[in-house]
Write a protein that holds these residues in place. Structure first.
Motif, mmCIF file in Angstrom:
data_model
loop_
_atom_site.group_PDB
_atom_site.id
_atom_site.type_symbol
_atom_site.label_atom_id
_atom_site.label_comp_id
_atom_site.label_asym_id
_atom_site.label_seq_id
_atom_site.Cartn_x
_atom_site.Cartn_y
_atom_site.Cartn_z
ATOM 1 N N CYS A 27 44.339 50.761 51.734
ATOM 2 C CA CYS A 27 45.803 50.548 51.077
ATOM 3 C C CYS A 27 46.747 50.925 51.657
ATOM 4 O O CYS A 27 46.768 51.304 52.757
ATOM 5 N N VAL A 31 48.798 52.499 47.829
ATOM 6 C CA VAL A 31 48.619 50.869 45.754
ATOM 7 C C VAL A 31 47.660 50.521 46.512
ATOM 8 O O VAL A 31 47.062 49.871 47.633
ATOM 9 N N ASN A 33 45.453 47.128 45.504
ATOM 10 C CA ASN A 33 45.385 46.307 45.900
ATOM 11 C C ASN A 33 44.561 44.753 45.420
ATOM 12 O O ASN A 33 43.425 45.009 44.685
ATOM 13 N N ASP A 34 44.467 43.486 45.447
ATOM 14 C CA ASP A 34 43.856 42.882 45.219
ATOM 15 C C ASP A 34 42.066 42.961 45.837
ATOM 16 O O ASP A 34 41.259 42.799 45.400
ATOM 17 N N TYR A 37 40.708 45.091 42.736
ATOM 18 C CA TYR A 37 40.681 44.245 41.899
ATOM 19 C C TYR A 37 38.664 43.767 41.931
ATOM 20 O O TYR A 37 38.501 43.917 40.963
ATOM 21 N N GLU A 75 54.511 52.921 40.821
ATOM 22 C CA GLU A 75 54.002 51.259 41.659
ATOM 23 C C GLU A 75 52.456 51.486 41.770
ATOM 24 O O GLU A 75 51.448 50.633 41.383
ATOM 25 N N GLN A 76 51.744 52.644 41.835
ATOM 26 C CA GLN A 76 50.109 52.886 41.971
ATOM 27 C C GLN A 76 49.830 52.920 40.631
ATOM 28 O O GLN A 76 48.543 52.269 40.476
ATOM 29 N N ALA A 79 49.521 49.052 39.282
ATOM 30 C CA ALA A 79 48.083 48.743 40.129
ATOM 31 C C ALA A 79 47.151 48.556 39.620
ATOM 32 O O ALA A 79 46.183 47.948 39.416
ATOM 33 N N LYS A 82 45.717 46.869 36.165
ATOM 34 C CA LYS A 82 45.858 45.687 36.542
ATOM 35 C C LYS A 82 43.891 45.335 36.665
ATOM 36 O O LYS A 82 43.055 45.272 35.664
#
Length: 348
Positions: A27, A31, A33-34, A37, A75-76, A79, A82
């Motif tokens: 991170c 946060v 990220n992809d 995901y 923001e976290q 994220a 998603k």
């Protein structure tokens, strides 16, 4: 049993496989990220009944490393949403998150404590470093402890906003809550130290605070170290006593790991080496437990369940090696396991 459903409150898991929380150190500013995901989404595609997202700091200084996930801002939260939405919309898997604070074991990289210039000041119940060559941590005051209880509650609220199905509190592996539990890392003389009841107070208060937010659709798990492999330290007898308390505090499952609090502790590793800890807690308290630790096959997982040694099977390294562990185990054992309809031709 491995492919039979189980309920915690009103939340039903389709099978007993759980992806154990494992730090990915990937991170920026907490946060996801992809990478996250794809990482968590692929395990959902593999049929895992429950996925638990890695240890996530409730405050910036609670992270193990500067690359760990956090859940203290919007923001976290967005994220994480998603990934949670993908899991819910593309599988039958449920997804939870492990909330924690690393305490004196925070501010590290590659297993070593960072300098104050590179990292941050660590905190603990007492002025006892994890290793002799590390800085003495700041001893938390009672107002600071109360604030941390609120931080756990605030992060749990964000987790619910992100859509997570359950919360797990990280009270194992020598991180902050475990540091309070153990008489070897906690020599306080106030209401958070000394007696067993005082040493568990921080965890109990966090559990109570988080449970104020949870309804019958969102269970609460707690991960503990069943023993820390040290004389006069936290052991399985105290873990059993803790389970008795938490069972009456609306904690739905004890996720039983071990170790992590005592530097240089000697641990004998073998397949399923922590299962006896889970089994003893379950047998002596009747509490639902999760077994974790070098469980590598559906056959071994089934044996643990059939013997009544656990209710869930938490898998770590093996599910990194094989995201499709759950569904492949169902092929071999003729179990029923969720498999993406897009992949159906591969079932035969």
């Amino acid at each position: 049993m491995l492919y039979s459903p189980i309920k915690f409150r009103n939340l039903e898991l389709k099978n007993r496989w759980v992806m154990s929380p494992m730090c990915m150190y990937s991170c920026e500013n907490g946060v996801p990220n992809d990478f996250h995901y794809v990482h968590y989404g692929s395990r959902a595609q593999g049929g895992t009944g429950l996925i638990i997202v890695e240890a996530t700091g409730v405050v910036p200084e609670g992270r193990i490393t500067h690359k760990c996930t956090g859940l203290w801002n919007d923001e976290q939260t967005q994220a994480f949403k998603k990934t949670v939405n993908f899991v819910h919309n593309n599988s039958e898997s449920k997804i939870g998150i492990q909330l924690g604070h690393a305490g004196r074991k925070a501010s590290t990289w590659n297993g070593k404590q960072l300098s104050l210039e590179e990292g941050w000041e660590t905190v603990a119940p007492s002025k006892i470093p994890y290793a002799e060559d590390e800085r003495i941590p700041h001893e938390l005051t009672i107002p600071e402890i109360k604030k941390l209880v609120q931080n756990f509650k605030d992060s749990a609220s964000r987790a619910l906003e992100a859509g997570f199905d359950l919360i797990e509190i990280h009270a194992a592996h020598g991180y902050l809550i475990h540091q309070f539990l153990s008489p070897l890392s906690n020599n306080r003389t106030d209401e958070y130290g000394g007696s067993f009841e005082n040493r568990i107070r921080f965890l109990v208060e966090i559990g109570d605070a988080v449970n104020e937010l949870l309804d019958e659709n969102h269970p609460l798990f707690v991960r503990i170290s069943g023993t820390e492999y040290a004389e006069n330290g936290w052991d399985i007898e105290e873990s059993v006593k803790l389970a008795e308390v938490l069972k009456n505090k609306k904690v739905d499952l004890m996720d039983v790991s071990s170790g992590g609090n005592i530097h240089g502790a000697k641990i004998t590793l073998f397949d399923g080496y922590q299962v006896p800890l889970s089994a003893q807690i379950k047998k002596e308290t009747g509490m639902k437990t999760g077994a974790v630790g070098l469980i590598k096959s559906a056959e071994h997982a089934e044996e643990i369940l059939e013997k009544g040694e656990a209710d869930l099977i938490f898998v770590a390294r093996e599910i990194l090696r094989n995201p499709y562990l759950a569904v492949q185990g169902s092929f071999e054992g003729k179990g029923d396991c969720d498999f993406p309809h897009q992949y159906e031709r591969a079932r035969i």
